[in-house]
Motif scaffolding. Structure first.
Motif, PDB file in Angstrom:
ATOM      1  N   ASN A   1       0.594   7.866  -2.062  1.00 39.26           N
ATOM      2  CA  ASN A   1       0.204   8.072  -0.673  1.00 39.26           C
ATOM      3  C   ASN A   1       1.052   9.224  -0.143  1.00 39.26           C
ATOM      4  OD1 ASN A   1      -1.321   7.200   1.644  1.00 39.26           O
ATOM      5  ND2 ASN A   1       0.583   6.425   2.503  1.00 39.26           N
TER       6      ASN A   1
ATOM      7  N   HIS B   1       1.352  -1.477  -1.946  1.00 41.13           N
ATOM      8  CA  HIS B   1       1.507  -0.677  -0.734  1.00 41.13           C
ATOM      9  C   HIS B   1       0.981  -1.436   0.482  1.00 41.13           C
ATOM     10  CE1 HIS B   1       0.026   2.331   2.221  1.00 41.13           C
ATOM     11  NE2 HIS B   1       1.253   2.755   2.070  1.00 41.13           N
TER      12      HIS B   1
ATOM     13  N   SER C   1      -4.526   9.613  -0.202  1.00 42.24           N
ATOM     14  CA  SER C   1      -4.058   8.631  -1.179  1.00 42.24           C
ATOM     15  C   SER C   1      -4.857   8.823  -2.453  1.00 42.24           C
ATOM     16  CB  SER C   1      -4.286   7.211  -0.657  1.00 42.24           C
ATOM     17  OG  SER C   1      -3.617   7.011   0.555  1.00 42.24           O
TER      18      SER C   1
END
Length: 103
Positions: free
Chosen positions: A5, A62, A90
């Motif tokens: 990310n 995440h 991402s």
């Protein structure tokens, strides 16, 4: 699969360093959640922008990290410093010539 990310956070003028301090606080919880890399940076050509690179064991790790009380508290603390300008992307990491793939 390893998840990356990468993003930019726009700050209220003069608040960039304050945001950097919040984002760079030591957090063993992130490691425990599967964070492999969390780098925060600045660029003098963009004085009101903070750059963030994250590498996670999985996209799910995440997402789960966003439920941590410490992460929620940091987001709440940072919110008044943000201008609302955000960008990024991402992706699932295909590989790297610098490390053994974690799969």
């Amino acid at each position: 699969m390893t998840f990356a990310n990468v993003g930019t956070l726009g700050t209220v003028p003069g608040k960039r360093e304050e945001l950097v301090q919040i984002l760079t606080r030591r957090s063993s919880e992130l490691c425990e959640m599967g964070c492999l890399l969390y780098e925060v940076g600045t660029n003098e050509d963009s004085p009101d922008t903070v750059f963030v690179m994250e590498l996670w064991e999985t996209a799910e790790a995440h997402r789960a990290s966003l439920q941590l009380d410490s992460v929620r508290a940091a987001i709440a603390e940072a919110r008044p410093l943000l201008s609302g300008e955000m960008g990024g992307f991402s992706f699932d990491v295909a590989g790297s010539p610098l490390r053994v793939e974690l799969s």
